[in-house]
Scaffold this motif. Structure first.
Motif, PDB file in Angstrom:
ATOM      1  N   THR A  26      31.000  32.523  35.347  1.00 56.78           N
ATOM      2  CA  THR A  26      30.247  31.328  35.024  1.00 56.78           C
ATOM      3  C   THR A  26      30.030  30.534  36.318  1.00 56.78           C
ATOM      4  O   THR A  26      30.859  30.602  37.244  1.00 56.78           O
ATOM      5  N   ASP A  27      28.925  29.831  36.397  1.00 58.34           N
ATOM      6  CA  ASP A  27      28.516  29.201  37.654  1.00 58.34           C
ATOM      7  C   ASP A  27      29.597  28.323  38.271  1.00 58.34           C
ATOM      8  O   ASP A  27      29.784  28.299  39.490  1.00 58.34           O
ATOM      9  N   SER A  28      30.323  27.606  37.460  1.00 64.46           N
ATOM     10  CA  SER A  28      31.270  26.623  37.983  1.00 64.46           C
ATOM     11  C   SER A  28      32.472  27.245  38.695  1.00 64.46           C
ATOM     12  O   SER A  28      33.201  26.540  39.407  1.00 64.46           O
ATOM     13  N   VAL A  29      32.681  28.549  38.511  1.00 61.15           N
ATOM     14  CA  VAL A  29      33.858  29.177  39.140  1.00 61.15           C
ATOM     15  C   VAL A  29      33.474  30.184  40.216  1.00 61.15           C
ATOM     16  O   VAL A  29      34.360  30.749  40.872  1.00 61.15           O
ATOM     17  N   LYS A  30      32.194  30.403  40.410  1.00 59.80           N
ATOM     18  CA  LYS A  30      31.757  31.385  41.410  1.00 59.80           C
ATOM     19  C   LYS A  30      32.276  30.999  42.791  1.00 59.80           C
ATOM     20  O   LYS A  30      32.196  29.849  43.207  1.00 59.80           O
ATOM     21  N   GLY A  31      32.832  31.987  43.473  1.00 62.21           N
ATOM     22  CA  GLY A  31      33.387  31.744  44.794  1.00 62.21           C
ATOM     23  C   GLY A  31      34.816  31.244  44.780  1.00 62.21           C
ATOM     24  O   GLY A  31      35.457  31.155  45.833  1.00 62.21           O
ATOM     25  N   ARG A  32      35.323  30.908  43.592  1.00 58.76           N
ATOM     26  CA  ARG A  32      36.697  30.391  43.501  1.00 58.76           C
ATOM     27  C   ARG A  32      37.611  31.304  42.684  1.00 58.76           C
ATOM     28  O   ARG A  32      38.799  31.394  42.963  1.00 58.76           O
ATOM     29  N   PHE A  33      37.066  31.954  41.678  1.00 60.77           N
ATOM     30  CA  PHE A  33      37.851  32.806  40.788  1.00 60.77           C
ATOM     31  C   PHE A  33      37.498  34.275  41.030  1.00 60.77           C
ATOM     32  O   PHE A  33      36.355  34.604  41.356  1.00 60.77           O
ATOM     33  N   THR A  34      38.496  35.145  40.819  1.00 62.26           N
ATOM     34  CA  THR A  34      38.277  36.582  40.941  1.00 62.26           C
ATOM     35  C   THR A  34      38.975  37.292  39.790  1.00 62.26           C
ATOM     36  O   THR A  34      40.175  37.107  39.582  1.00 62.26           O
ATOM     37  N   ILE A  35      38.216  38.100  39.070  1.00 62.18           N
ATOM     38  CA  ILE A  35      38.781  38.889  37.988  1.00 62.18           C
ATOM     39  C   ILE A  35      39.091  40.290  38.498  1.00 62.18           C
ATOM     40  O   ILE A  35      38.385  40.822  39.358  1.00 62.18           O
ATOM     41  N   SER A  36      40.167  40.865  37.982  1.00 58.23           N
ATOM     42  CA  SER A  36      40.503  42.226  38.386  1.00 58.23           C
ATOM     43  C   SER A  36      41.341  42.868  37.292  1.00 58.23           C
ATOM     44  O   SER A  36      41.810  42.199  36.369  1.00 58.23           O
ATOM     45  N   ARG A  37      41.516  44.162  37.419  1.00 61.28           N
ATOM     46  CA  ARG A  37      42.379  44.874  36.486  1.00 61.28           C
ATOM     47  C   ARG A  37      43.179  45.921  37.238  1.00 61.28           C
ATOM     48  O   ARG A  37      42.727  46.446  38.253  1.00 61.28           O
ATOM     49  N   ASP A  38      44.352  46.206  36.752  1.00 62.71           N
ATOM     50  CA  ASP A  38      45.206  47.256  37.281  1.00 62.71           C
ATOM     51  C   ASP A  38      45.461  48.222  36.130  1.00 62.71           C
ATOM     52  O   ASP A  38      46.304  47.966  35.274  1.00 62.71           O
ATOM     53  N   ASN A  39      44.734  49.307  36.122  1.00 59.05           N
ATOM     54  CA  ASN A  39      44.843  50.242  34.996  1.00 59.05           C
ATOM     55  C   ASN A  39      46.223  50.881  34.921  1.00 59.05           C
ATOM     56  O   ASN A  39      46.720  51.163  33.830  1.00 59.05           O
ATOM     57  N   ALA A  40      46.840  51.105  36.067  1.00 60.36           N
ATOM     58  CA  ALA A  40      48.166  51.726  36.063  1.00 60.36           C
ATOM     59  C   ALA A  40      49.196  50.824  35.372  1.00 60.36           C
ATOM     60  O   ALA A  40      50.131  51.314  34.740  1.00 60.36           O
ATOM     61  N   ARG A  41      49.007  49.514  35.492  1.00 59.77           N
ATOM     62  CA  ARG A  41      49.916  48.564  34.863  1.00 59.77           C
ATOM     63  C   ARG A  41      49.394  48.076  33.519  1.00 59.77           C
ATOM     64  O   ARG A  41      50.059  47.276  32.854  1.00 59.77           O
ATOM     65  N   ASN A  42      48.180  48.534  33.159  1.00 55.82           N
ATOM     66  CA  ASN A  42      47.551  48.078  31.914  1.00 55.82           C
ATOM     67  C   ASN A  42      47.498  46.553  31.858  1.00 55.82           C
ATOM     68  O   ASN A  42      47.839  45.920  30.843  1.00 55.82           O
ATOM     69  N   THR A  43      47.076  45.969  32.962  1.00 55.11           N
ATOM     70  CA  THR A  43      47.112  44.520  33.119  1.00 55.11           C
ATOM     71  C   THR A  43      45.804  44.042  33.735  1.00 55.11           C
ATOM     72  O   THR A  43      45.207  44.740  34.557  1.00 55.11           O
ATOM     73  N   MET A  44      45.362  42.878  33.322  1.00 58.99           N
ATOM     74  CA  MET A  44      44.202  42.239  33.926  1.00 58.99           C
ATOM     75  C   MET A  44      44.623  40.910  34.535  1.00 58.99           C
ATOM     76  O   MET A  44      45.631  40.322  34.110  1.00 58.99           O
ATOM     77  N   TYR A  45      43.855  40.448  35.514  1.00 61.88           N
ATOM     78  CA  TYR A  45      44.223  39.244  36.251  1.00 61.88           C
ATOM     79  C   TYR A  45      43.020  38.324  36.408  1.00 61.88           C
ATOM     80  O   TYR A  45      41.872  38.754  36.357  1.00 61.88           O
TER      81      TYR A  45
END
Length: 124
Positions: free
Chosen positions: A60-79
């Protein structure tokens, strides 16, 4: 199936938090994943989502450049790494999923939130 977000808390403006969401009984690598948030009196908002196919990412526009989404499939976890937090980021944050086969075009804000969420409060 359990999906529980963690990592929220109270942070001063300009600070950082990293939200995590681990799953038991659900293989996150089979789904589009995302983070939603809802502040009191406001509609639920899609903060960031990433599609399984091609890895297309939405912020969403208000978080661009500040937030980063990621996932670690080996840990079955998202961040969700959140930097330069602002008071406007204060909300309850939920991890969410979408079945990319059943709903290939579902908007981020309409992903299915799971779990109780985690509260993020940005205040001095």
């Amino acid at each position: 199936v359990q999906l529980q977000a963690s990592g929220g808390g109270l942070v001063q403006p300009g600070g950082s938090l990293r939200l995590s969401c681990s799953s038991t009984g659900l293989t996150l690598s089979n789904y589009d994943i995302g983070w939603l948030r809802q502040a009191p009196g406001k509609e639920r908002e899609g903060v960031s989502c990433v599609r399984l196919e091609r890895g297309n990412t939405y912020y969403t526009d208000s978080v661009k450049g500040r937030f980063t989404i990621s996932r670690d499939n080996a840990r079955n976890t998202m961040y969700l790494q959140m930097n330069y937090l602002e008071p406007g980021d204060t909300a309850r944050y939920y991890c969410a999923i979408n079945d990319p086969i059943r709903n290939p075009r579902k908007a981020c804000s309409d992903y299915t939130p799971l779990g109780q969420g985690t509260q993020v409060t940005v205040s001095s």
